[in-house]
Design an enzyme around this catalytic site. Structure first.
Site, PDB file in Angstrom:
ATOM      1  N   HIS A 140      88.378 -70.135  61.924  1.00 14.78           N
ATOM      2  CA  HIS A 140      89.574 -70.589  62.490  1.00 14.78           C
ATOM      3  C   HIS A 140      88.997 -71.642  63.697  1.00 14.78           C
ATOM      4  O   HIS A 140      89.970 -72.235  64.174  1.00 14.78           O
ATOM      5  CB  HIS A 140      90.462 -69.416  63.196  1.00 14.78           C
ATOM      6  CG  HIS A 140      89.807 -68.751  64.501  1.00 14.78           C
ATOM      7  ND1 HIS A 140      89.285 -67.633  64.290  1.00 14.78           N
ATOM      8  CD2 HIS A 140      89.767 -68.975  65.691  1.00 14.78           C
ATOM      9  CE1 HIS A 140      88.828 -67.347  65.556  1.00 14.78           C
ATOM     10  NE2 HIS A 140      89.358 -68.076  66.468  1.00 14.78           N
ATOM     11  N   ASP A 170      86.702 -64.817  58.232  1.00  8.81           N
ATOM     12  CA  ASP A 170      87.015 -65.768  59.344  1.00  8.81           C
ATOM     13  C   ASP A 170      85.534 -65.811  60.342  1.00  8.81           C
ATOM     14  O   ASP A 170      85.278 -65.912  61.144  1.00  8.81           O
ATOM     15  CB  ASP A 170      87.855 -64.892  60.398  1.00  8.81           C
ATOM     16  CG  ASP A 170      88.163 -66.008  61.516  1.00  8.81           C
ATOM     17  OD1 ASP A 170      88.158 -67.029  61.071  1.00  8.81           O
ATOM     18  OD2 ASP A 170      88.702 -65.543  62.696  1.00  8.81           O
ATOM     19  N   SER A 247      85.956 -67.396  70.743  1.00 11.96           N
ATOM     20  CA  SER A 247      85.624 -67.157  69.464  1.00 11.96           C
ATOM     21  C   SER A 247      84.593 -67.916  68.983  1.00 11.96           C
ATOM     22  O   SER A 247      84.286 -69.039  69.120  1.00 11.96           O
ATOM     23  CB  SER A 247      86.956 -67.787  68.811  1.00 11.96           C
ATOM     24  OG  SER A 247      88.187 -66.935  69.166  1.00 11.96           O
TER      25      SER A 247
END
Length: 514
Positions: A140, A170, A247
């Site tokens: 992402h 992911d 992230s």
């Protein structure tokens, strides 16, 4: 005359610095010798710092954390992404035409009505895993990127290219050109235990190369935000602060080994509130190796929905040790159906290895290659048997009345109101034609159904391992459950099915019916 002038000027030049020094000495002497009443208040602490020996453990811990942070930080990178966002009109939507222009001329105005392409920028984190520039991050973070740049700890900015990405897990791998780059080693997430010290690295809110410390708060956590029930869970939960921008950064253990990739947080404020989550390396490492090798990941697929065996549902499946994965759904035409697997089967082993829960089975099967054969040990109605299944590639196939209490009054026994599935409800729920049962229309707060997590729009398709066709079947089956006994229902919701236990303790035993 000339000589006098020179001597006089020299004398003047000497007098000025001598007077300045004399004044400074006089003020200094006064400050040291002035009486107490002429001095201002001065804060003079009387306490002394703790002796090193008395806090040696803390000092050693600080030193160890400093060493650890210094070792890992050079391998952490800031990932800056540029992407194009284009707002397209919906298919079939007519553009807004100037006043007086007939609709037949709409095609001539399409090119004028389309909004211009917009540039979007995003940031995230990543970790170097090899000296030649391979970097792991989240899918992402780089999804939709047309340009990727990474910043190293030494402030070098390097262009990165995408090697491959896997939306299911992911995860993504990008690469920069370089040699002898700092990198972090892999760790073993399967050996983690709650309470272990971990450090989270990343670039939260754009503050580059931030490190936070915490512990492993939990293991095998699901992702509450995932809309894909095939996405593997098993996330590591930590109280090391993870915020937007973290992230893709590494979660490391006390040895500086990467044991997870920071992915998301759970918070009501979109910022850290004590619950951060990371993908464990038992998922990350094989996924990354496949992306580097092939540029993509193909996941093994059986075509089943599964849930955990728990202490409350184990008795319904004749399981004694509360371990295994219960099959709650078998997709039509899937490898599982071809192999003869059925709803209610409990998978206890995979290729000779014990299956402790549904998450473990999902991870193991997903990492198998399509076309490979696996051997399952299955418990069905208390009898164990071995069933071989040949896996396919995930994504290779696509999916082409109200309950009333028996006595007519009082609270319903299980706390649910039901209705039949009508064509309108089926379309609204997006339920396929092979879904049969009763739609939950109402759930009474504090009831057995409420405690089991049933919600409006759920469809009960089985009661105590027996299929039902409509609301009357569900009502009859639940009414037949003896007082004091729990009931097991199979519930369809949002394309998947799970088993739920309706506890007798929460039911109104004085009233018959639902």
């Amino acid at each position: 005359m000339k000589t006098w002038f020179s001597k006089n000027l020299l004398t003047r030049r000497l007098i000025v610095p001598v007077m300045a020094v004399a004044l400074a000495l006089s003020f200094t002497t006064y400050e040291f010798t002035k009486p107490a009443y002429a001095r201002g208040p001065v804060a003079s602490p009387t306490a002394t710092p703790l002796d090193d020996n008395s806090v040696s453990a803390l000092l050693s811990l600080d030193q160890a954390m400093e060493t650890l942070a210094a070792r890992v930080t050079p391998a952490v990178v800031n990932v800056a992404v540029t992407s194009h966002s284009k707002a397209e009109m919906a298919d079939g939507q007519m553009p807004d035409l100037p006043e007086g222009v007939p609709p037949m001329f709409a095609p001539f105005f399409n090119h004028q009505m389309k909004p211009p392409t917009q540039i979007e920028h995003g940031i995230g984190s990543g970790v170097l895993i090899s000296p030649d520039g391979y970097i792991v991050t989240n899918n992402h973070v780089i999804d939709g990127a047309v340009d990727i740049n990474v910043t190293l700890k030494d402030r070098r900015i390097m262009h990165a290219k995408l090697i491959g990405a896997d939306p299911l897990t992911d995860l993504a791998v990008i690469k920069v050109d370089g040699t002898n780059l700092p990198n972090a080693p892999w760790g073993n997430s399967t050996s983690l235990r709650p309470g272990q010290t971990v450090l989270a690295f990343g670039n939260p809110f754009g503050f580059r190369f931030t490190v936070t410390r915490g512990i492993v708060s939990g293991l095998n956590r699901p992702n509450p935000f995932s809309q894909n029930r095939r996405s593997p869970g098993s996330f590591i939960q930590t109280d090391a602060a993870i915020n937007p921008g973290n992230s893709g950064g590494p979660l490391v253990d006390a040895r500086g080994e990467v044991i997870g990739i920071n992915t998301f947080l759970v918070s009501s404020s979109d910022s850290f509130s004590g619950m951060g989550f990371a993908i464990p390396t038992q998922i990350v490492r094989p996924t990354v190796e496949a992306l580097i090798r092939d540029g993509k990941v193909t996941h093994g697929y059986m075509g089943i929905g599964i849930s955990d065996v728990t202490p409350e549902n184990a008795k319904f499946f004749h399981v004694e040790n509360n371990e295994g994965a219960v099959i709650s759904q078998v997709e039509s035409g899937s490898p599982a159906e071809k192999a003869g697997l059925k709803v209610g089967d409990v998978i206890t082993e995979l290729d000779g290895q014990k299956v402790s829960d549904a998450s473990q089975l999902q991870i193991e099967v997903g990492q198998k290659q399509p076309g490979s054969s696996i051997k399952l040990e299955v418990l069905r109605d208390g009898k164990s048997s071995s069933i071989p299944v040949t896996l396919e590639a995930m994504g290779s196939r696509d999916k082409d009345g109200k309950e009333i209490a028996a006595n007519g009054h009082g609270k319903a026994r299980w706390g649910i109101g039901l209705t039949d599935i009508t064509p309108e409800l089926r379309e609204q729920l997006q339920a396929s034609n092979d879904v049969h049962g009763a739609v939950v229309e109402q759930v009474q707060p504090g009831s057995a159904a409420d405690n089991a997590g049933l919600q409006r729009g759920d469809v009960i398709v089985e009661v105590n391992r027996h299929p039902v066709q409509n609301a009357a079947d569900v009502q009859k089956a639940l009414s037949a459950v003896p007082n004091g006994q729990d009931a097991l229902v199979l519930v369809w919701s949002s394309g998947g099915t799970t088993f739920r236990v309706l506890h007798a303790a929460a039911a109104n035993e004085d009233k018959p019916g639902m």
